[in-house]
Design an enzyme around this catalytic site. Structure first.
Site, mmCIF file in Angstrom:
data_model
loop_
_atom_site.group_PDB
_atom_site.id
_atom_site.type_symbol
_atom_site.label_atom_id
_atom_site.label_comp_id
_atom_site.label_asym_id
_atom_site.label_seq_id
_atom_site.Cartn_x
_atom_site.Cartn_y
_atom_site.Cartn_z
ATOM 1 N N LYS A 12 -75.611 17.659 19.950
ATOM 2 C CA LYS A 12 -76.042 17.228 21.345
ATOM 3 C C LYS A 12 -77.091 18.256 21.647
ATOM 4 C CE LYS A 12 -73.897 21.005 23.120
ATOM 5 N NZ LYS A 12 -74.259 22.178 24.062
ATOM 6 N N ASP A 136 -66.558 21.810 24.112
ATOM 7 C CA ASP A 136 -67.405 20.665 23.700
ATOM 8 C C ASP A 136 -66.817 19.563 23.087
ATOM 9 O OD1 ASP A 136 -69.459 22.117 25.082
ATOM 10 O OD2 ASP A 136 -70.763 22.700 23.288
#
Length: 292
Positions: A12, A136
């Site tokens: 990401k 995350d």
């Protein structure tokens, strides 16, 4: 089903990262936008009937107790299953990049094992477990690009333009704790609302020059690692802008929203650095592995 092969664990990028405060326990309050990209690790997972968990490194060696094994052990404990697994990892994402590689590997492990072990857990239950592994991990289990708040636990799915993103990871990295402890980190950036972010013209046409916000951790990181600044300037010279992602040393620049990037990415900028022209993803490739 006894095995799943060629499972992607995508990275990401943080399109922006603002530090808007700090809790009494010392954790920083953040706002960010996480976007999945097509730079991935690859996992191969085989079910074991003896309850043992083992990891096999197909590329660079990982720490003995990495997030994948911790994720597998936690899911095994919480589900009470008698199954185990062999987890093989082809590590392609650079470490210390701020791209969530370890967290993504753990999320892919959770999604795959829930299927191989026949658990039929809803996504929300897997995300609650993921939150115990790292900030995350729930994002990758969620499988959608997201506006992120709190300490990373509050996720609101968003739609952003499909776009090209040029990424450079310098050879050096900086410890996350060292960055957050720096007096150069601004800790009182004014909070924004999702609608304001999504309505910003730069987000409508893709990340690029004049894009929304900034990364509040970048000045501190650059003060401790000259390679980050060099990589940022290298990208700016080619694309007119750049930004660091997360608390790692990788930097990126938008390269357009067309069928091809506006410019090709030249050779790696410095010895030991790695670079790649990536495409953003609309959703995680394993999004359908969990329901709800």
């Amino acid at each position: 089903m006894k095995a799943l092969y060629d499972l992607p664990a995508p990275a990401k990028l943080n399109l922006f990262l603002h530090v808007i405060g700090r809790r009494d326990d010392g954790y920083h309050l953040l706002q960010s936008a996480f976007v999945l990209i097509d730079w991935c690790d690859t996992l191969h997972i085989e079910r074991r009937d003896d309850g043992q968990l083992a990891r096999h490194d197909l590329g660079d060696a990982l720490p003995p107790d990495d997030l994948c094994l911790r994720a597998a052990a936690l899911l095994q404990q919480e589900s009470g299953t008698s199954f185990g697994a062999d987890i093989s990892i082809d590590k392609r994402l650079p470490s210390g990049a701020g791209m969530g590689g370890g967290s993504s590997d753990a999320a892919t492990t959770l999604l795959a094992l829930a299927r191989l072990w026949g658990l039929s857990w809803p996504r929300s239950r897997l995300q609650a477990l993921a939150a115990r592994l790292g900030a995350d991990v729930p994002f990758f289990v969620g499988g959608e690009n997201a506006f992120v708040e709190g300490i990373g636990e509050r996720l609101t799915p968003i739609t952003v333009p499909r776009q090209w993103l040029a990424v450079v990871k310098p050879a050096a990295s900086v410890a996350t704790r060292e960055i957050f402890d720096s007096p150069l980190v601004v800790r009182n950036t004014e909070a924004v609302i999702i609608s304001g972010f999504l309505a910003d013209a730069s987000m409508v046409r893709g990340f690029g020059a004049g894009s929304f916000g900034r990364n509040d951790l970048q000045p501190a990181a650059m003060s401790r690692c000259a390679d980050i600044g060099e990589a940022a300037r290298w990208l700016e010279a080619r694309f007119g802008h750049s930004r660091m992602t997360g608390s790692g040393s990788a930097v990126f620049a938008g390269a357009g929203t067309g069928a091809q990037p506006m410019f090709p990415l030249p050779d790696d900028p410095a010895p030991g650095a790695v670079s790649r022209m990536c495409r953003s993803l609309e959703r995680h490739p394993l999004r359908d592995f969990a329901d709800g």
